[in-house]
Design an enzyme around this catalytic site. Structure first.
Site, PDB file in Angstrom:
ATOM      1  N   ALA A 163      73.192   6.745  36.644  1.00  0.00           N
ATOM      2  CA  ALA A 163      73.095   7.011  35.208  1.00  0.00           C
ATOM      3  C   ALA A 163      73.606   8.403  34.867  1.00  0.00           C
ATOM      4  O   ALA A 163      74.128   8.639  33.771  1.00  0.00           O
ATOM      5  CB  ALA A 163      71.652   6.846  34.749  1.00  0.00           C
ATOM      6  N   TYR A 164      73.472   9.330  35.799  1.00  0.00           N
ATOM      7  CA  TYR A 164      73.922  10.706  35.566  1.00  0.00           C
ATOM      8  C   TYR A 164      75.416  10.743  35.273  1.00  0.00           C
ATOM      9  O   TYR A 164      75.865  11.368  34.310  1.00  0.00           O
ATOM     10  CB  TYR A 164      73.602  11.561  36.793  1.00  0.00           C
ATOM     11  CG  TYR A 164      74.038  13.006  36.688  1.00  0.00           C
ATOM     12  CD1 TYR A 164      73.278  13.928  35.978  1.00  0.00           C
ATOM     13  CD2 TYR A 164      75.196  13.444  37.325  1.00  0.00           C
ATOM     14  CE1 TYR A 164      73.674  15.256  35.892  1.00  0.00           C
ATOM     15  CE2 TYR A 164      75.597  14.765  37.243  1.00  0.00           C
ATOM     16  CZ  TYR A 164      74.834  15.669  36.531  1.00  0.00           C
ATOM     17  OH  TYR A 164      75.238  16.977  36.455  1.00  0.00           O
ATOM     18  N   GLY A 165      76.201  10.063  36.086  1.00  0.00           N
ATOM     19  CA  GLY A 165      77.642  10.034  35.877  1.00  0.00           C
ATOM     20  C   GLY A 165      78.011   9.401  34.550  1.00  0.00           C
ATOM     21  O   GLY A 165      78.927   9.860  33.862  1.00  0.00           O
ATOM     22  N   SER A 167      76.189   9.407  31.828  1.00  0.00           N
ATOM     23  CA  SER A 167      75.834  10.338  30.755  1.00  0.00           C
ATOM     24  C   SER A 167      76.867  11.436  30.608  1.00  0.00           C
ATOM     25  O   SER A 167      77.197  11.855  29.485  1.00  0.00           O
ATOM     26  CB  SER A 167      74.450  10.940  31.010  1.00  0.00           C
ATOM     27  OG  SER A 167      74.460  11.867  32.078  1.00  0.00           O
ATOM     28  N   LYS A 168      77.401  11.923  31.723  1.00  0.00           N
ATOM     29  CA  LYS A 168      78.371  13.011  31.658  1.00  0.00           C
ATOM     30  C   LYS A 168      79.745  12.512  31.184  1.00  0.00           C
ATOM     31  O   LYS A 168      80.465  13.233  30.484  1.00  0.00           O
ATOM     32  CB  LYS A 168      78.490  13.701  33.015  1.00  0.00           C
ATOM     33  CG  LYS A 168      77.239  14.460  33.427  1.00  0.00           C
ATOM     34  CD  LYS A 168      76.890  15.561  32.446  1.00  0.00           C
ATOM     35  CE  LYS A 168      75.722  16.405  32.922  1.00  0.00           C
ATOM     36  NZ  LYS A 168      75.430  17.534  32.016  1.00  0.00           N
TER      37      LYS A 168
END
Length: 259
Positions: A163-165, A167-168
């Protein structure tokens, strides 16, 4: 002979007001310090009062104009409240830096609603809400700088991007949409893309020295990044020198992305 007045005209932030989220540690702290030392009045927004006090006290001791606001940026109401409190300190901002973030990266198959929602709320929703609050005012005044801190995971998947990727990647798209909307009125919107930097956000990798060394080996410079490596790029993007740079993802990564 190089004129200091010329350099000041390009890079100084004298008379400007900056709000920096996540400015009490890591890259955000380095950026907040750089902008303050370049002349801006800086409001640091983060959660922990002890870290905020330490960061601001250091800047004030150096003769800078700085203050802090403790806030929870994980909800829209929290972000809106933080924005109003931050704007009360030195006035409406000319510079907005979105560095606050969360780095929850379970394997994609194990990402649940809680991790997804928490990641999007802080990494994407907060910059969006702050942009909506401050971007139009910057445009009306004819000058503004919005700077987001992105990630390599916005461009390539590795080390369990999850999910981090996502979001970025969305954050960089947000910057382009903001640039489209407000750059005709003097507001530039860009992202800084770090390589691997050992900050509290990446603390989980501190126990994996082989991974850390492998990331350093992937750079052209031969080392991982330091928070202070972002000072110059932030000062550039915050000043008049970058007036024709907008909608861009600027890599500050020691060549990791092109190795």
């Amino acid at each position: 002979m190089i004129s200091n007045n010329y350099l000041s005209e390009l890079f100084s932030s004298d008379g400007r007001v900056a709000i920096v989220t996540g400015g009490s540690s890591g890259i955000g702290r380095a950026v907040a310090g750089a902008l303050a030392r370049a002349g801006a009045s800086v409001v640091i927004v983060a959660r922990k009062e002890s870290a905020l006090t330490t960061a601001v006290d250091e800047l004030v001791a150096d003769g800078c104009r700085a203050a802090w606001v403790s806030a929870d940026l994980s909800t829209r109401d929290g972000v809106r409240a933080a924005a109003e409190r931050a704007a009360e300190v030195f006035g409406e901002p000319d510079i907005l830096v979105n560095s606050a973030g969360i780095n929850l990266r379970p394997p994609m198959g194990e990402v649940g609603d809680e991790v997804w929602d928490a990641t999007m709320a802080l990494n994407l929703e907060a910059p969006y809400v702050l942009g909506q609050r401050f971007g139009p005012g910057m445009a009306e005044r004819g000058f503004g700088r919005i700077i987001h801190i992105s990630s390599q995971q916005a461009h390539r998947a590795f080390v369990r991007s999850g999910a981090y990727g996502v979001s970025k990647g969305a954050l960089e798209s947000l910057a382009r949409s903001q640039a489209e909307a407000w750059s005709p009125y003097g507001v530039t919107c860009n992202t800084l893309v770090p390589g691997f930097v050992m900050t509290p956000l990446n603390a989980r990798l501190a126990s994996e020295p082989e991974t850390v060394a492998a990331l350093a080996a992937r750079t052209m410079i031969g080392r991982n990044g330091l928070a202070e490596d972002f000072a110059g790029a932030a000062v550039f993007l915050a000043g008049r020198a970058s007036g024709y740079v907008t909608g861009q993802a600027i890599f500050v990564d020691g060549g990791l992305s092109v190795h």
